[in-house]
Scaffold this motif. Structure first.
Motif, PDB file in Angstrom:
ATOM      1  N   GLU A  36       0.865  -1.184   0.000  1.00 51.88           N
ATOM      2  CA  GLU A  36       0.000   0.000   0.000  1.00 51.88           C
ATOM      3  C   GLU A  36       0.904   1.237   0.000  1.00 51.88           C
ATOM      4  O   GLU A  36       1.992   1.227   0.601  1.00 51.88           O
ATOM      5  CB  GLU A  36      -0.887   0.004   1.249  1.00 51.88           C
ATOM      6  N   HIS A  37       0.471   2.291  -0.652  1.00 53.02           N
ATOM      7  CA  HIS A  37       1.222   3.542  -0.687  1.00 53.02           C
ATOM      8  C   HIS A  37       0.332   4.682  -0.207  1.00 53.02           C
ATOM      9  O   HIS A  37      -0.824   4.780  -0.607  1.00 53.02           O
ATOM     10  CB  HIS A  37       1.716   3.843  -2.103  1.00 53.02           C
ATOM     11  N   TYR A  38       0.918   5.555   0.636  1.00 46.93           N
ATOM     12  CA  TYR A  38       0.187   6.748   1.070  1.00 46.93           C
ATOM     13  C   TYR A  38       0.393   7.915   0.107  1.00 46.93           C
ATOM     14  O   TYR A  38      -0.421   8.825   0.053  1.00 46.93           O
ATOM     15  CB  TYR A  38       0.654   7.188   2.452  1.00 46.93           C
ATOM     16  N   GLY A  39       1.525   7.908  -0.594  1.00 41.51           N
ATOM     17  CA  GLY A  39       1.848   9.028  -1.469  1.00 41.51           C
ATOM     18  C   GLY A  39       2.541  10.156  -0.730  1.00 41.51           C
ATOM     19  O   GLY A  39       2.190  11.333  -0.889  1.00 41.51           O
ATOM     20  N   VAL A  40       3.550   9.802   0.064  1.00 40.44           N
ATOM     21  CA  VAL A  40       4.298  10.787   0.858  1.00 40.44           C
ATOM     22  C   VAL A  40       5.743  10.806   0.379  1.00 40.44           C
ATOM     23  O   VAL A  40       6.350   9.753   0.179  1.00 40.44           O
ATOM     24  CB  VAL A  40       4.240  10.430   2.361  1.00 40.44           C
ATOM     25  N   SER A  41       6.314  11.997   0.209  1.00 39.23           N
ATOM     26  CA  SER A  41       7.678  12.124  -0.307  1.00 39.23           C
ATOM     27  C   SER A  41       8.708  11.761   0.762  1.00 39.23           C
ATOM     28  O   SER A  41       8.419  11.782   1.966  1.00 39.23           O
ATOM     29  CB  SER A  41       7.929  13.557  -0.770  1.00 39.23           C
ATOM     30  N   MET A  42       9.940  11.468   0.310  1.00 39.16           N
ATOM     31  CA  MET A  42      11.004  11.127   1.258  1.00 39.16           C
ATOM     32  C   MET A  42      11.329  12.270   2.227  1.00 39.16           C
ATOM     33  O   MET A  42      11.528  12.012   3.419  1.00 39.16           O
ATOM     34  CB  MET A  42      12.268  10.698   0.505  1.00 39.16           C
ATOM     35  N   PRO A  43      11.392  13.537   1.802  1.00 36.09           N
ATOM     36  CA  PRO A  43      11.628  14.597   2.792  1.00 36.09           C
ATOM     37  C   PRO A  43      10.573  14.629   3.892  1.00 36.09           C
ATOM     38  O   PRO A  43      10.895  14.864   5.070  1.00 36.09           O
ATOM     39  CB  PRO A  43      11.603  15.881   1.939  1.00 36.09           C
ATOM     40  N   VAL A  44       9.326  14.374   3.526  1.00 37.35           N
ATOM     41  CA  VAL A  44       8.247  14.352   4.523  1.00 37.35           C
ATOM     42  C   VAL A  44       8.408  13.150   5.447  1.00 37.35           C
ATOM     43  O   VAL A  44       8.209  13.254   6.671  1.00 37.35           O
ATOM     44  CB  VAL A  44       6.870  14.343   3.838  1.00 37.35           C
ATOM     45  N   ILE A  45       8.787  12.013   4.900  1.00 33.93           N
ATOM     46  CA  ILE A  45       9.014  10.826   5.733  1.00 33.93           C
ATOM     47  C   ILE A  45      10.132  11.101   6.741  1.00 33.93           C
ATOM     48  O   ILE A  45       9.993  10.808   7.940  1.00 33.93           O
ATOM     49  CB  ILE A  45       9.354   9.606   4.859  1.00 33.93           C
ATOM     50  N   ARG A  46      11.232  11.681   6.274  1.00 36.23           N
ATOM     51  CA  ARG A  46      12.354  11.980   7.185  1.00 36.23           C
ATOM     52  C   ARG A  46      11.930  12.945   8.287  1.00 36.23           C
ATOM     53  O   ARG A  46      12.248  12.744   9.470  1.00 36.23           O
ATOM     54  CB  ARG A  46      13.518  12.580   6.399  1.00 36.23           C
ATOM     55  N   SER A  47      11.246  14.005   7.900  1.00 36.06           N
ATOM     56  CA  SER A  47      10.851  14.999   8.904  1.00 36.06           C
ATOM     57  C   SER A  47       9.850  14.421   9.894  1.00 36.06           C
ATOM     58  O   SER A  47       9.888  14.747  11.094  1.00 36.06           O
ATOM     59  CB  SER A  47      10.279  16.249   8.225  1.00 36.06           C
ATOM     60  N   THR A  48       8.983  13.533   9.435  1.00 41.15           N
ATOM     61  CA  THR A  48       8.010  12.901  10.331  1.00 41.15           C
ATOM     62  C   THR A  48       8.710  12.023  11.352  1.00 41.15           C
ATOM     63  O   THR A  48       8.378  12.053  12.556  1.00 41.15           O
ATOM     64  CB  THR A  48       6.990  12.069   9.534  1.00 41.15           C
ATOM     65  N   VAL A  49       9.710  11.255  10.922  1.00 48.64           N
ATOM     66  CA  VAL A  49      10.478  10.424  11.862  1.00 48.64           C
ATOM     67  C   VAL A  49      11.169  11.307  12.888  1.00 48.64           C
ATOM     68  O   VAL A  49      11.141  11.023  14.099  1.00 48.64           O
ATOM     69  CB  VAL A  49      11.494   9.553  11.105  1.00 48.64           C
ATOM     70  N   ARG A  50      11.789  12.396  12.430  1.00 50.39           N
ATOM     71  CA  ARG A  50      12.496  13.292  13.364  1.00 50.39           C
ATOM     72  C   ARG A  50      11.530  13.916  14.363  1.00 50.39           C
ATOM     73  O   ARG A  50      11.823  14.002  15.565  1.00 50.39           O
ATOM     74  CB  ARG A  50      13.226  14.395  12.593  1.00 50.39           C
ATOM     75  N   GLU A  51      10.390  14.357  13.870  1.00 52.94           N
ATOM     76  CA  GLU A  51       9.418  15.016  14.751  1.00 52.94           C
ATOM     77  C   GLU A  51       8.895  14.070  15.821  1.00 52.94           C
ATOM     78  O   GLU A  51       8.738  14.454  16.982  1.00 52.94           O
ATOM     79  CB  GLU A  51       8.247  15.545  13.916  1.00 52.94           C
ATOM     80  N   VAL A  52       8.630  12.825  15.433  1.00 53.13           N
ATOM     81  CA  VAL A  52       8.036  11.879  16.383  1.00 53.13           C
ATOM     82  C   VAL A  52       9.070  11.364  17.374  1.00 53.13           C
ATOM     83  O   VAL A  52       8.809  11.293  18.576  1.00 53.13           O
ATOM     84  CB  VAL A  52       7.367  10.709  15.637  1.00 53.13           C
ATOM     85  N   VAL A  53      10.240  11.022  16.893  1.00 49.59           N
ATOM     86  CA  VAL A  53      11.256  10.456  17.793  1.00 49.59           C
ATOM     87  C   VAL A  53      11.791  11.522  18.734  1.00 49.59           C
ATOM     88  O   VAL A  53      12.077  11.248  19.903  1.00 49.59           O
ATOM     89  CB  VAL A  53      12.389   9.809  16.971  1.00 49.59           C
ATOM     90  N   GLY A  54      11.912  12.748  18.249  1.00 51.12           N
ATOM     91  CA  GLY A  54      12.341  13.843  19.112  1.00 51.12           C
ATOM     92  C   GLY A  54      13.833  13.879  19.345  1.00 51.12           C
ATOM     93  O   GLY A  54      14.616  13.170  18.719  1.00 51.12           O
ATOM     94  N   ARG A  55      14.236  14.720  20.258  1.00 47.55           N
ATOM     95  CA  ARG A  55      15.665  14.981  20.490  1.00 47.55           C
ATOM     96  C   ARG A  55      16.358  13.875  21.270  1.00 47.55           C
ATOM     97  O   ARG A  55      17.579  13.768  21.268  1.00 47.55           O
ATOM     98  CB  ARG A  55      15.827  16.304  21.247  1.00 47.55           C
ATOM     99  N   ASP A  56      15.626  13.073  21.995  1.00 50.80           N
ATOM    100  CA  ASP A  56      16.250  12.060  22.851  1.00 50.80           C
ATOM    101  C   ASP A  56      16.867  10.916  22.061  1.00 50.80           C
ATOM    102  O   ASP A  56      17.735  10.207  22.554  1.00 50.80           O
ATOM    103  CB  ASP A  56      15.220  11.496  23.844  1.00 50.80           C
ATOM    104  N   GLY A  57      16.408  10.727  20.828  1.00 51.05           N
ATOM    105  CA  GLY A  57      16.948   9.639  20.016  1.00 51.05           C
ATOM    106  C   GLY A  57      16.449   8.284  20.486  1.00 51.05           C
ATOM    107  O   GLY A  57      15.495   8.170  21.261  1.00 51.05           O
TER     108      GLY A  57
END
Length: 253
Positions: A36-57
């Motif tokens: 299945e595909h949502y239709g989300v670009s790689m920059p958006v995928i990267r930023s979403t991972v960063r936003e959710v995981v946060g600064r703690d890593g």
């Protein structure tokens, strides 16, 4: 730290919120994907991972649990997010994680997941853990061309820097040089091209005597960073071999 499964669902929710159905249809067709595909670009995928995981890593076990949770649902963007998490926190991985990475590579079945896993996750891990060279040797002879491609691309980043194990790459590439699979031909040319940016003489010396055996796509990529004289010598050798092959086939007809 939030539970990794909760993080995975938060990443999924973030991706769904930015989904573009028209992009999803085109991407699914282009990649010939069963996912299945949502239709989300790689920059958006990267930023979403960063936003959710946060600064703690992520610590090692948290990273692995997050990757597993994202990967288990057959959605391209979730799996791409798992790859991005591995790229971002690859420093916590150790030699024992190679089995996980191989499993993900075998399940990927597309350059859109394989290439980042091989070059940006496996590659740095092998540099830190030289004993994993034996795993790459096994991959280079695997029946699955995606695994063979991974063996080649795992050497890419170090060679691009002007470092790395060119002898190992050369051994793999020489054995695969006459393969018909496009993704193998392209990978060989890609690594040669990027190596040639820092060490054109090394690439030229290796490629010239093999120009007749190499595919057109391999040669076209590999000669890009070479000098005009080197490029012309390789292309001339390739063209001469092609003419001879035509003459031979004509005689046999």
């Amino acid at each position: 730290m939030t539970d990794p499964r909760t993080l995975a669902e938060q990443i999924d929710a973030g991706l769904r919120a930015k989904a573009r159905p028209e992009r999803a249809a085109g991407e699914k067709a282009y990649l010939k994907s069963d996912l299945e595909h949502y239709g989300v670009s790689m920059p958006v995928i990267r930023s979403t991972v960063r936003e959710v995981v946060g600064r703690d890593g992520l610590a090692h076990d948290e990273l692995v649990a997050l990757v597993e949770a994202l990967w288990e649902v057959p959605v391209h963007e979730r799996r791409a997010a798992a790859v991005e998490a591995l790229v971002a926190y690859r420093g916590v991985l150790g030699a024992g994680d190679i089995d996980l990475l191989e499993r993900l590579l075998r399940a990927s079945r597309t350059w859109a997941l394989v290439d980042a896993l091989a070059a940006s996750v496996v590659g740095p891990l092998v540099e830190r853990e030289p004993s994993l060279g034996a795993t790459l040797d096994r991959w280079a002879a695997d029946e699955d061309f995606w695994i063979r491609r991974s063996a080649l691309l795992s050497l890419l980043l170090a060679l691009r820097r002007g470092d790395g194990d060119f002898d190992r790459f050369a051994r793999y590439a020489d054995a695969m040089l006459e393969e018909k699979e496009f993704f193998i031909r392209k990978a060989i040319g890609w690594v040669l091209r990027d190596t040639g940016r820092k060490r054109p003489d090394l690439v030229f010396a290796w490629l010239l005597p093999r120009a007749a055996r190499a595919s057109g796509v391999t040669v076209r990529e590999a000669v890009k960073p070479l000098s005009d004289e080197q490029r012309e010598a390789v292309l001339r050798r390739k063209e001469t071999a092609a003419r001879r092959a035509l003459v031979t086939r004509g005689r046999m007809a």
